[in-house]
Write a protein that holds these residues in place. Structure first.
Motif, PDB file in Angstrom:
ATOM      1  N   SER A  78       0.690  -1.317   0.219  1.00 32.42           N
ATOM      2  CA  SER A  78      -0.163  -0.055  -0.118  1.00 32.42           C
ATOM      3  C   SER A  78       0.591   1.041   0.489  1.00 32.42           C
ATOM      4  O   SER A  78       1.932   1.088  -0.156  1.00 32.42           O
ATOM      5  N   ARG A  79       0.053   2.187  -0.548  1.00 31.31           N
ATOM      6  CA  ARG A  79       1.483   3.465  -0.140  1.00 31.31           C
ATOM      7  C   ARG A  79       1.855   3.619   0.874  1.00 31.31           C
ATOM      8  O   ARG A  79       2.853   4.555   0.718  1.00 31.31           O
ATOM      9  N   THR A  80       0.952   3.892   2.260  1.00 32.01           N
ATOM     10  CA  THR A  80       1.322   3.976   3.415  1.00 32.01           C
ATOM     11  C   THR A  80       2.448   3.560   3.758  1.00 32.01           C
ATOM     12  O   THR A  80       3.900   3.752   4.016  1.00 32.01           O
ATOM     13  N   VAL A  81       2.866   1.702   3.692  1.00 26.60           N
ATOM     14  CA  VAL A  81       3.763   0.948   4.211  1.00 26.60           C
ATOM     15  C   VAL A  81       5.121   1.425   2.262  1.00 26.60           C
ATOM     16  O   VAL A  81       6.317   1.095   3.252  1.00 26.60           O
ATOM     17  N   PHE A  82       4.813   1.801   1.748  1.00 24.17           N
ATOM     18  CA  PHE A  82       5.550   1.819   0.432  1.00 24.17           C
ATOM     19  C   PHE A  82       6.495   3.073   0.847  1.00 24.17           C
ATOM     20  O   PHE A  82       8.388   3.406   0.535  1.00 24.17           O
ATOM     21  N   LEU A  83       5.910   4.198   1.276  1.00 21.26           N
ATOM     22  CA  LEU A  83       6.147   5.477   1.879  1.00 21.26           C
ATOM     23  C   LEU A  83       7.496   5.121   3.353  1.00 21.26           C
ATOM     24  O   LEU A  83       8.639   5.360   2.779  1.00 21.26           O
ATOM     25  N   LYS A  84       6.903   4.204   4.050  1.00 20.48           N
ATOM     26  CA  LYS A  84       7.759   3.582   5.201  1.00 20.48           C
ATOM     27  C   LYS A  84       9.530   3.387   4.957  1.00 20.48           C
ATOM     28  O   LYS A  84      10.295   3.272   5.549  1.00 20.48           O
ATOM     29  N   LEU A  85       9.345   2.293   4.271  1.00 22.69           N
ATOM     30  CA  LEU A  85      10.134   0.767   3.496  1.00 22.69           C
ATOM     31  C   LEU A  85      10.816   2.451   3.287  1.00 22.69           C
ATOM     32  O   LEU A  85      12.294   1.921   2.857  1.00 22.69           O
ATOM     33  N   VAL A  86      10.517   3.028   1.560  1.00 26.81           N
ATOM     34  CA  VAL A  86      11.498   4.230   1.306  1.00 26.81           C
ATOM     35  C   VAL A  86      12.389   5.396   2.393  1.00 26.81           C
ATOM     36  O   VAL A  86      13.363   5.415   1.992  1.00 26.81           O
ATOM     37  N   LYS A  87      11.576   5.572   3.422  1.00 26.56           N
ATOM     38  CA  LYS A  87      12.422   6.401   4.220  1.00 26.56           C
ATOM     39  C   LYS A  87      13.427   5.289   4.829  1.00 26.56           C
ATOM     40  O   LYS A  87      13.983   6.385   5.474  1.00 26.56           O
ATOM     41  N   SER A  88      13.385   4.698   5.277  1.00 24.92           N
ATOM     42  CA  SER A  88      13.053   4.058   5.977  1.00 24.92           C
ATOM     43  C   SER A  88      14.869   3.255   5.313  1.00 24.92           C
ATOM     44  O   SER A  88      15.922   3.054   5.910  1.00 24.92           O
ATOM     45  N   GLY A  89      15.033   3.154   4.405  1.00 25.15           N
ATOM     46  CA  GLY A  89      16.307   2.607   2.812  1.00 25.15           C
ATOM     47  C   GLY A  89      16.102   1.825   3.487  1.00 25.15           C
ATOM     48  O   GLY A  89      17.139   1.160   2.246  1.00 25.15           O
ATOM     49  N   GLN A  90      14.749   0.421   3.171  1.00 24.84           N
ATOM     50  CA  GLN A  90      15.164  -0.697   3.280  1.00 24.84           C
ATOM     51  C   GLN A  90      14.363  -1.111   1.199  1.00 24.84           C
ATOM     52  O   GLN A  90      15.289  -2.122   1.491  1.00 24.84           O
ATOM     53  N   ILE A  91      14.322   0.054   0.879  1.00 26.14           N
ATOM     54  CA  ILE A  91      14.187  -0.357  -0.979  1.00 26.14           C
ATOM     55  C   ILE A  91      15.536   0.154  -1.327  1.00 26.14           C
ATOM     56  O   ILE A  91      15.574   1.824  -1.559  1.00 26.14           O
ATOM     57  N   SER A  92      16.346  -0.586  -1.533  1.00 28.11           N
ATOM     58  CA  SER A  92      17.689  -0.027  -2.221  1.00 28.11           C
ATOM     59  C   SER A  92      16.527   1.248  -3.733  1.00 28.11           C
ATOM     60  O   SER A  92      16.283   0.648  -4.950  1.00 28.11           O
ATOM     61  N   GLY A  93      18.616   2.306  -4.024  1.00 26.71           N
ATOM     62  CA  GLY A  93      17.655   2.544  -5.010  1.00 26.71           C
ATOM     63  C   GLY A  93      16.464   3.950  -5.306  1.00 26.71           C
ATOM     64  O   GLY A  93      16.981   4.747  -5.892  1.00 26.71           O
ATOM     65  N   LEU A  94      16.081   3.863  -4.147  1.00 25.08           N
ATOM     66  CA  LEU A  94      14.125   5.184  -4.227  1.00 25.08           C
ATOM     67  C   LEU A  94      14.790   5.738  -2.799  1.00 25.08           C
ATOM     68  O   LEU A  94      15.692   5.096  -1.092  1.00 25.08           O
ATOM     69  N   ARG A  95      14.782   7.424  -2.972  1.00 27.90           N
ATOM     70  CA  ARG A  95      15.024   7.785  -1.378  1.00 27.90           C
ATOM     71  C   ARG A  95      13.356   9.012  -1.263  1.00 27.90           C
ATOM     72  O   ARG A  95      12.858   9.343  -2.503  1.00 27.90           O
ATOM     73  N   LYS A  96      13.041   9.293  -0.373  1.00 24.67           N
ATOM     74  CA  LYS A  96      11.672  10.480  -0.583  1.00 24.67           C
ATOM     75  C   LYS A  96      12.356  11.856  -1.068  1.00 24.67           C
ATOM     76  O   LYS A  96      13.762  12.295  -0.495  1.00 24.67           O
ATOM     77  N   SER A  97      11.625  12.521  -1.991  1.00 27.16           N
ATOM     78  CA  SER A  97      12.416  13.420  -2.877  1.00 27.16           C
ATOM     79  C   SER A  97      11.381  14.744  -2.401  1.00 27.16           C
ATOM     80  O   SER A  97      10.780  14.455  -1.946  1.00 27.16           O
TER      81      SER A  97
END
Length: 99
Positions: A78-97
Motif C-alpha cells: 500500500s502507499r503508506t507501507v511503501f513510503l515507510k520502506l522508502v524512508k527507512s532505506g529498505q528499498i535500495s535505489g529509492l529515497r523520498k525527494s
C-alpha cells in the motif's frame, strides 16, 4: 488477517486452474481441425463456467496490511507501507525527494 491471506491464496489458485481450463476449451472451440461435436461440447462447457473463476473476482491487496484501497500495483504494497520502506532505506535505489 490470516484468514484473508489464506482465502486470497485459495481464490488465486482456483482462478489459475480455471483460467487454464478456459483457455484450453476456447482453443478447442476455435480450432477447425476438431470434429464439430467436440467443438460444440467445448462451447457448451464454456457456457457453464461460473463467474467465480474470473480474474475480475480477485482484488489486489497490500502484502503487509491487507489494505486494498491504496494498493500500488508495481510494488504489491500500500502507499503508506511503501513510503515507510522508502524512508527507512529498505528499498535500495529509492529515497523520498523534496524540492
Amino acid at each position: 488477517m490470516k484468514k484473508l491471506f489464506t482465502k486470497d491464496r485459495e481464490n488465486r489458485k482456483s482462478v489459475k486452474q480455471l483460467e487454464l481450463k478456459h483457455f484450453i476449451l476456447k482453443q478447442i472451440s476455435i480450432n477447425s481441425n476438431f470434429l464439430k461435436t467436440v467443438r460444440w461440447n467445448a462451447i457448451y462447457q464454456l457456457s457453464d463456467f461460473d463467474k467465480q473463476g474470473s480474474k475480475t473476482v480477485l482484488s489486489n491487496r497490500c502484502v503487509k496490511t491487507i489494505n486494498k484501497k491504496t494498493f500500488h500495483k508495481f510494488t504489491n504494497f500500500s502507499r503508506t507501507v511503501f513510503l515507510k520502506l522508502v524512508k527507512s532505506g529498505q528499498i535500495s535505489g529509492l529515497r523520498k525527494s523534496s524540492w
